[in-house]
Design a protein around this motif. Structure first.
Motif, PDB file in Angstrom:
ATOM      1  N   MET A   1       9.115  13.495  22.033  1.00  0.00           N
ATOM      2  CA  MET A   1       9.371  12.793  20.777  1.00  0.00           C
ATOM      3  C   MET A   1       8.845  11.362  20.870  1.00  0.00           C
ATOM      4  O   MET A   1       8.973  10.717  21.906  1.00  0.00           O
ATOM      5  CB  MET A   1      10.877  12.751  20.487  1.00  0.00           C
ATOM      6  CG  MET A   1      11.519  14.121  20.312  1.00  0.00           C
ATOM      7  SD  MET A   1      13.259  13.966  19.853  1.00  0.00           S
ATOM      8  CE  MET A   1      13.772  15.668  19.995  1.00  0.00           C
ATOM      9  N   SER A   2       8.265  10.862  19.803  1.00  0.00           N
ATOM     10  CA  SER A   2       7.703   9.518  19.839  1.00  0.00           C
ATOM     11  C   SER A   2       8.558   8.496  19.112  1.00  0.00           C
ATOM     12  O   SER A   2       8.321   7.295  19.237  1.00  0.00           O
ATOM     13  CB  SER A   2       6.290   9.525  19.233  1.00  0.00           C
ATOM     14  OG  SER A   2       6.315  10.052  17.916  1.00  0.00           O
ATOM     15  N   GLY A   3       9.525   8.947  18.330  1.00  0.00           N
ATOM     16  CA  GLY A   3      10.398   8.006  17.641  1.00  0.00           C
ATOM     17  C   GLY A   3      11.495   7.488  18.544  1.00  0.00           C
ATOM     18  O   GLY A   3      11.809   8.087  19.583  1.00  0.00           O
ATOM     19  N   THR A   4      12.095   6.365  18.155  1.00  0.00           N
ATOM     20  CA  THR A   4      13.195   5.776  18.918  1.00  0.00           C
ATOM     21  C   THR A   4      14.492   5.931  18.136  1.00  0.00           C
ATOM     22  O   THR A   4      14.525   5.740  16.923  1.00  0.00           O
ATOM     23  CB  THR A   4      12.939   4.285  19.191  1.00  0.00           C
ATOM     24  OG1 THR A   4      11.754   4.147  19.997  1.00  0.00           O
ATOM     25  CG2 THR A   4      14.112   3.655  19.947  1.00  0.00           C
ATOM     26  N   PHE A   5      15.555   6.279  18.868  1.00  0.00           N
ATOM     27  CA  PHE A   5      16.876   6.440  18.270  1.00  0.00           C
ATOM     28  C   PHE A   5      17.697   5.188  18.569  1.00  0.00           C
ATOM     29  O   PHE A   5      17.945   4.862  19.724  1.00  0.00           O
ATOM     30  CB  PHE A   5      17.554   7.682  18.843  1.00  0.00           C
ATOM     31  CG  PHE A   5      18.890   7.994  18.252  1.00  0.00           C
ATOM     32  CD1 PHE A   5      19.154   7.805  16.893  1.00  0.00           C
ATOM     33  CD2 PHE A   5      19.908   8.499  19.051  1.00  0.00           C
ATOM     34  CE1 PHE A   5      20.395   8.106  16.351  1.00  0.00           C
ATOM     35  CE2 PHE A   5      21.151   8.811  18.520  1.00  0.00           C
ATOM     36  CZ  PHE A   5      21.391   8.609  17.169  1.00  0.00           C
ATOM     37  N   PHE A   6      18.098   4.481  17.507  1.00  0.00           N
ATOM     38  CA  PHE A   6      18.856   3.244  17.653  1.00  0.00           C
ATOM     39  C   PHE A   6      20.323   3.476  17.273  1.00  0.00           C
ATOM     40  O   PHE A   6      20.614   4.036  16.205  1.00  0.00           O
ATOM     41  CB  PHE A   6      18.297   2.148  16.735  1.00  0.00           C
ATOM     42  CG  PHE A   6      16.914   1.686  17.085  1.00  0.00           C
ATOM     43  CD1 PHE A   6      16.721   0.645  17.985  1.00  0.00           C
ATOM     44  CD2 PHE A   6      15.808   2.283  16.501  1.00  0.00           C
ATOM     45  CE1 PHE A   6      15.439   0.201  18.298  1.00  0.00           C
ATOM     46  CE2 PHE A   6      14.525   1.852  16.816  1.00  0.00           C
ATOM     47  CZ  PHE A   6      14.342   0.817  17.715  1.00  0.00           C
ATOM     48  N   GLY A   7      21.217   3.029  18.129  1.00  0.00           N
ATOM     49  CA  GLY A   7      22.628   2.992  17.780  1.00  0.00           C
ATOM     50  C   GLY A   7      22.973   1.576  17.369  1.00  0.00           C
ATOM     51  O   GLY A   7      22.924   0.662  18.189  1.00  0.00           O
ATOM     52  N   ILE A   8      23.282   1.367  16.102  1.00  0.00           N
ATOM     53  CA  ILE A   8      23.478   0.019  15.563  1.00  0.00           C
ATOM     54  C   ILE A   8      24.960  -0.218  15.291  1.00  0.00           C
ATOM     55  O   ILE A   8      25.555   0.410  14.411  1.00  0.00           O
ATOM     56  CB  ILE A   8      22.696  -0.185  14.247  1.00  0.00           C
ATOM     57  CG1 ILE A   8      21.241   0.227  14.408  1.00  0.00           C
ATOM     58  CG2 ILE A   8      22.826  -1.641  13.789  1.00  0.00           C
ATOM     59  CD1 ILE A   8      20.443  -0.661  15.334  1.00  0.00           C
ATOM     60  N   GLY A   9      25.569  -1.138  16.026  1.00  0.00           N
ATOM     61  CA  GLY A   9      26.947  -1.517  15.752  1.00  0.00           C
ATOM     62  C   GLY A   9      27.009  -2.434  14.553  1.00  0.00           C
ATOM     63  O   GLY A   9      26.379  -3.504  14.552  1.00  0.00           O
ATOM     64  N   VAL A  10      27.753  -2.032  13.521  1.00  0.00           N
ATOM     65  CA  VAL A  10      27.829  -2.851  12.301  1.00  0.00           C
ATOM     66  C   VAL A  10      29.136  -3.634  12.210  1.00  0.00           C
ATOM     67  O   VAL A  10      29.405  -4.296  11.212  1.00  0.00           O
ATOM     68  CB  VAL A  10      27.630  -1.994  11.025  1.00  0.00           C
ATOM     69  CG1 VAL A  10      26.259  -1.343  11.029  1.00  0.00           C
ATOM     70  CG2 VAL A  10      28.727  -0.945  10.898  1.00  0.00           C
ATOM     71  N   GLY A  11      29.963  -3.559  13.262  1.00  0.00           N
ATOM     72  CA  GLY A  11      31.196  -4.329  13.256  1.00  0.00           C
ATOM     73  C   GLY A  11      32.326  -3.624  12.529  1.00  0.00           C
ATOM     74  O   GLY A  11      32.180  -2.504  12.038  1.00  0.00           O
ATOM     75  N   PRO A  12      33.480  -4.276  12.426  1.00  0.00           N
ATOM     76  CA  PRO A  12      34.686  -3.619  11.934  1.00  0.00           C
ATOM     77  C   PRO A  12      34.845  -3.545  10.423  1.00  0.00           C
ATOM     78  O   PRO A  12      35.647  -2.767   9.928  1.00  0.00           O
ATOM     79  CB  PRO A  12      35.802  -4.477  12.531  1.00  0.00           C
ATOM     80  CG  PRO A  12      35.189  -5.845  12.582  1.00  0.00           C
ATOM     81  CD  PRO A  12      33.741  -5.629  12.934  1.00  0.00           C
ATOM     82  N   GLY A  13      34.129  -4.367   9.680  1.00  0.00           N
ATOM     83  CA  GLY A  13      34.328  -4.305   8.235  1.00  0.00           C
ATOM     84  C   GLY A  13      33.714  -5.442   7.444  1.00  0.00           C
ATOM     85  O   GLY A  13      33.273  -5.259   6.318  1.00  0.00           O
ATOM     86  N   ASP A  14      33.671  -6.630   8.013  1.00  0.00           N
ATOM     87  CA  ASP A  14      33.104  -7.784   7.331  1.00  0.00           C
ATOM     88  C   ASP A  14      31.578  -7.692   7.397  1.00  0.00           C
ATOM     89  O   ASP A  14      30.999  -7.715   8.483  1.00  0.00           O
ATOM     90  CB  ASP A  14      33.590  -9.073   8.020  1.00  0.00           C
ATOM     91  CG  ASP A  14      33.125 -10.330   7.311  1.00  0.00           C
ATOM     92  OD1 ASP A  14      32.171 -10.259   6.505  1.00  0.00           O
ATOM     93  OD2 ASP A  14      33.705 -11.402   7.562  1.00  0.00           O
ATOM     94  N   PRO A  15      30.880  -7.602   6.255  1.00  0.00           N
ATOM     95  CA  PRO A  15      29.423  -7.460   6.262  1.00  0.00           C
ATOM     96  C   PRO A  15      28.696  -8.626   6.931  1.00  0.00           C
ATOM     97  O   PRO A  15      27.532  -8.480   7.318  1.00  0.00           O
ATOM     98  CB  PRO A  15      29.075  -7.388   4.772  1.00  0.00           C
ATOM     99  CG  PRO A  15      30.319  -6.900   4.111  1.00  0.00           C
ATOM    100  CD  PRO A  15      31.441  -7.513   4.891  1.00  0.00           C
ATOM    101  N   GLU A  16      29.377  -9.770   7.064  1.00  0.00           N
ATOM    102  CA  GLU A  16      28.722 -10.928   7.676  1.00  0.00           C
ATOM    103  C   GLU A  16      28.829 -10.933   9.200  1.00  0.00           C
ATOM    104  O   GLU A  16      28.289 -11.827   9.851  1.00  0.00           O
ATOM    105  CB  GLU A  16      29.339 -12.213   7.127  1.00  0.00           C
ATOM    106  CG  GLU A  16      29.048 -12.437   5.656  1.00  0.00           C
ATOM    107  CD  GLU A  16      29.552 -13.776   5.155  1.00  0.00           C
ATOM    108  OE1 GLU A  16      28.832 -14.411   4.365  1.00  0.00           O
ATOM    109  OE2 GLU A  16      30.659 -14.192   5.556  1.00  0.00           O
ATOM    110  N   LEU A  17      29.500  -9.934   9.771  1.00  0.00           N
ATOM    111  CA  LEU A  17      29.663  -9.890  11.216  1.00  0.00           C
ATOM    112  C   LEU A  17      28.591  -9.077  11.935  1.00  0.00           C
ATOM    113  O   LEU A  17      28.683  -8.861  13.131  1.00  0.00           O
ATOM    114  CB  LEU A  17      31.053  -9.342  11.587  1.00  0.00           C
ATOM    115  CG  LEU A  17      32.233 -10.259  11.282  1.00  0.00           C
ATOM    116  CD1 LEU A  17      33.539  -9.620  11.738  1.00  0.00           C
ATOM    117  CD2 LEU A  17      32.056 -11.619  11.957  1.00  0.00           C
TER     118      LEU A  17
END
Length: 238
Positions: A1-17
């Motif tokens: 496979m040539s694509g990359t799998f990213f696990g992105i932590g988006v934080g607990p709830g505040d969109p600015e975090l």
């Protein structure tokens, strides 16, 4: 496979975090993937709303329906199907960013997809702010200091395990308190640590609730996104 799998932590709830790196990779990813509940809504996508404002979608999102059940068979099937959809996108050379609430590797749903795809593709993880740290910040309460012992347990532990942790450690965080709230409160009373405890649910969200006196909590089930922070009232600060 040539694509990359990213696990992105988006934080607990505040969109600015979200971190700057998380925002950049969300906007650059070819494909977004995320869990949705029975309502069809994705908590992680809702948290990432500000990052999504600058994103131009070129490919359809990979939506992974997750049944709200204690049966692991149902969850495992959802992860199997989600991993297969991600695998197919990666095989086309597309980079896939999975949006994960909190931190991807701390009670994170990303872990189960990573296990299924490990060894097949390039995987990168972007850490996110956990609900533990967000709750401590909201309470303005140190998690641990100097020689204090620190322990993280789950509401899925037995009452006996909760009691043991409360007796053995100075500072304890009890995650995923929801259904287990009655047994958690019972353990706090049994160990005489009820006055050491604070409670937060939906941290960083519009419906956030903070309770500094857990004696006020009803002994009934609460929401999944809730936790207790327990620390000694008398703390050594020098």
């Amino acid at each position: 496979m040539s694509g990359t799998f990213f696990g992105i932590g988006v934080g607990p709830g505040d969109p600015e975090l979200l971190t700057l790196k998380a925002v950049r990779l969300i906007q650059q990813a070819d494909v977004l993937a995320y869990l949705v509940g029975e309502s069809g809504q994705s908590q992680a996508k809702q948290i990432a709303v500000l990052a999504l404002e600058g994103r131009i979608a070129k490919h359809q999102d990979i939506v992974i329906p997750m049944p709200m059940s204690t049966r692991r068979e149902a969850a495992n099937q959802a992860y199997d199907e989600g991993a297969q959809a991600i695998r197919e996108a990666l095989s086309q050379g597309l980079n896939v960013a999975f949006l994960c609430e909190g931190d991807p590797l701390f009670f994170g749903s990303f872990t189960y997809l990573m296990e299924r795809l490990a060894g097949e593709c390039s995987i990168q993880v972007v850490p996110g702010i956990s609900s533990i740290h967000a709750a401590a910040a909201e309470l303005r309460h140190p998690l641990t200091m100097l020689k204090e012992s620190f322990c993280v347990v789950s509401g899925r532990h037995t009452e006996e395990q909760l009691v043991e942790a409360l007796r053995q450690h100075d500072s304890i965080v009890i995650m995923k308190a929801g259904r287990a709230r009655p047994s958690i409160l019972k353990a706090l009373y049994l160990t005489e640590r009820v006055d050491d405890a604070k409670y937060v649910e939906y941290v960083g969200r519009d419906n956030q609730l903070v309770e500094n006196d857990v004696r006020q909590l009803k002994s009934e089930q609460g929401p999944y996104f809730s936790l207790f922070i327990v620390s000694r009232k008398e703390r050594c600060t020098r």
